[in-house]
Design an enzyme around this catalytic site. Sequence first.
Site, PDB file in Angstrom:
ATOM      1  N   GLY A 147      -0.325   0.960   1.187  1.00  0.00           N
ATOM      2  CA  GLY A 147      -1.207   0.668   0.055  1.00  0.00           C
ATOM      3  C   GLY A 147      -1.484  -0.807  -0.121  1.00  0.00           C
ATOM      4  N   PHE A 148      -0.478  -1.620   0.160  1.00  0.00           N
ATOM      5  CA  PHE A 148      -0.648  -3.049  -0.096  1.00  0.00           C
ATOM      6  C   PHE A 148       0.061  -3.883   0.966  1.00  0.00           C
ATOM      7  CE2 PHE A 148      -0.943  -0.721  -4.023  1.00  0.00           C
ATOM      8  CZ  PHE A 148      -2.122  -1.208  -4.557  1.00  0.00           C
ATOM      9  N   GLY A 149      -0.497  -5.063   1.229  1.00  0.00           N
ATOM     10  CA  GLY A 149       0.164  -6.001   2.117  1.00  0.00           C
ATOM     11  C   GLY A 149       1.225  -6.773   1.341  1.00  0.00           C
ATOM     12  N   GLY A 150       2.026  -7.513   2.085  1.00  0.00           N
ATOM     13  CA  GLY A 150       2.975  -8.426   1.457  1.00  0.00           C
ATOM     14  C   GLY A 150       4.201  -7.784   0.824  1.00  0.00           C
ATOM     15  N   GLY A 209       5.865  -5.467   6.130  1.00  0.00           N
ATOM     16  CA  GLY A 209       6.963  -6.424   6.014  1.00  0.00           C
ATOM     17  C   GLY A 209       7.456  -6.961   7.349  1.00  0.00           C
ATOM     18  N   MET A 227       5.902   3.771   9.184  1.00  0.00           N
ATOM     19  CA  MET A 227       5.683   2.777   8.117  1.00  0.00           C
ATOM     20  C   MET A 227       7.015   2.198   7.658  1.00  0.00           C
ATOM     21  SD  MET A 227       2.433   2.532   7.670  1.00  0.00           S
ATOM     22  CE  MET A 227       2.537   1.400   6.282  1.00  0.00           C
ATOM     23  N   ASP A 247       4.918  -1.027  10.746  1.00  0.00           N
ATOM     24  CA  ASP A 247       3.871  -1.618   9.902  1.00  0.00           C
ATOM     25  C   ASP A 247       4.406  -1.788   8.488  1.00  0.00           C
ATOM     26  OD1 ASP A 247       1.534  -2.263   8.577  1.00  0.00           O
ATOM     27  OD2 ASP A 247       0.522  -0.349   8.984  1.00  0.00           O
ATOM     28  N   SER A 275      -2.884  -7.420  10.996  1.00  0.00           N
ATOM     29  CA  SER A 275      -3.569  -6.520  10.073  1.00  0.00           C
ATOM     30  C   SER A 275      -4.619  -7.295   9.286  1.00  0.00           C
ATOM     31  CB  SER A 275      -2.554  -5.898   9.108  1.00  0.00           C
ATOM     32  OG  SER A 275      -3.242  -5.389   7.989  1.00  0.00           O
ATOM     33  N   HIS A 308      -5.914   2.342  11.128  1.00  0.00           N
ATOM     34  CA  HIS A 308      -4.880   3.068  10.379  1.00  0.00           C
ATOM     35  C   HIS A 308      -5.548   3.694   9.158  1.00  0.00           C
ATOM     36  CE1 HIS A 308      -0.942   2.574   7.827  1.00  0.00           C
ATOM     37  NE2 HIS A 308      -1.253   3.843   8.031  1.00  0.00           N
ATOM     38  N   HIS A 327      -5.360  -4.515  13.957  1.00  0.00           N
ATOM     39  CA  HIS A 327      -5.001  -3.389  13.091  1.00  0.00           C
ATOM     40  C   HIS A 327      -5.934  -3.393  11.873  1.00  0.00           C
ATOM     41  CE1 HIS A 327      -2.080  -0.413  11.560  1.00  0.00           C
ATOM     42  NE2 HIS A 327      -2.230  -0.979  10.379  1.00  0.00           N
ATOM     43  N   GLY A 355       0.497  -8.434   8.647  1.00  0.00           N
ATOM     44  CA  GLY A 355      -0.594  -8.942   7.823  1.00  0.00           C
ATOM     45  C   GLY A 355      -0.237 -10.290   7.253  1.00  0.00           C
ATOM     46  N   MET A 360      -5.467   5.481   6.012  1.00  0.00           N
ATOM     47  CA  MET A 360      -4.670   5.926   4.857  1.00  0.00           C
ATOM     48  C   MET A 360      -5.632   6.670   3.939  1.00  0.00           C
ATOM     49  SD  MET A 360      -2.512   2.428   4.571  1.00  0.00           S
ATOM     50  CE  MET A 360      -3.683   1.565   5.606  1.00  0.00           C
ATOM     51  N   MET A 412      -8.217   2.293   3.513  1.00  0.00           N
ATOM     52  CA  MET A 412      -7.595   2.951   2.346  1.00  0.00           C
ATOM     53  C   MET A 412      -8.685   3.563   1.479  1.00  0.00           C
ATOM     54  SD  MET A 412      -4.751   0.141   1.318  1.00  0.00           S
ATOM     55  CE  MET A 412      -3.752  -0.691   2.554  1.00  0.00           C
TER      56      MET A 412
END
Length: 226
Positions: A149-152, A184, A144, A182, A17, A74, A41, A204, A76, A45
Site C-alpha cells: 500500500g505504501f512505500g517507506g 523495506g 511481500m 518487496d 520501485s 506489481h 518495478h 523504493g 495490487m 494500486m
Amino acid sequence: MERVRPGSAGELRIAPSVLSADFGSLANAVQAVDGETDWLHVDVMDGHFVPNLTIGPPVVKSLRPYSQKFFDCHLMMTEPGRYLDAFAKAGADGCTVHVEIGGTRELLLQCRELGMRVGLAANPDTPFSAVEPFLEEIDLLLLMTVFPGFGGQSFIGDVMSKVTEAREAVTRRGLNVDIEVDGGIDTTTAPIAANHGANVFVAGNAIFGQSDPLRAAADLRRAIAK
Ligand code: DX5
Ligand code: ZN
C-alpha cells in the site's frame, strides 16, 4: 528500442520501485538509475485491494519509450484480470497478481497467454501453503516484506522463514522461479533476504528516496553481492 531480457531466473537483480520516484518527472527518475539497476518495478494500486491509488497502463505506455528495462508490474488490485490485456499492450514485460484475491489459476494463465512473465505475490501474513500449488505455473514469486500500500515502511523480518521455505521448494523441484522481496529493502535488509534465498530486490525509498539514487542503487547492489 530493443528491450533488456529478464535474465535467467535466480540471478541477483535490483528492481527500483517507481512508487518513491517523482511522478512529475518519472522518465528522468527512471533513466537516472539505469546504469545500476536491472528491472523496473511498477506498483499499481487500485484503492480497493490496498487503500492507496497509483498508476495504470497509460503510465506504463508513456514510460516505455524511455527505458529498455524489464517492466515488472506489481498489481495490487482486486480485479487485475480486467487490466492484464491493457498492461501487456502498454509494454509490461511481467505482471504479478496477489494470491489473496482468488481466481489465481485463471489469472496466471491469462497473463501467460498474453506473453508476459507470470508472477504471484503473497502478503506477509499469507502462508507459503497458499502459493505452493502454483509454483509450477509461475516465473516469479513475490513475497511481500511489508503490508502493501505504501512505500517507506519497515521490513518485516518474520517473512524470512517463508523466503527460505520458498527457495527450498523451488530448488527441490528444479524450477526456474525468481524469488522477489518487496518492502523495506535497503543495504541492511537486502543481504538478510539474500541469505534466505531471495534473488530480486525491490527498493523504493532506499533508491528514489535518496539524494543520489544512482549511488544508492550501486550501494544496494554491492550489499547483496557480498
Ligand atoms: C508497497 C510496494 C512496494 C514499495 C516498496 O506496497 O509494493 O514496491 O514501493 O517501497 P519501499 O522500498 O520504500 O518499502
Ligand atoms: Zn511492489
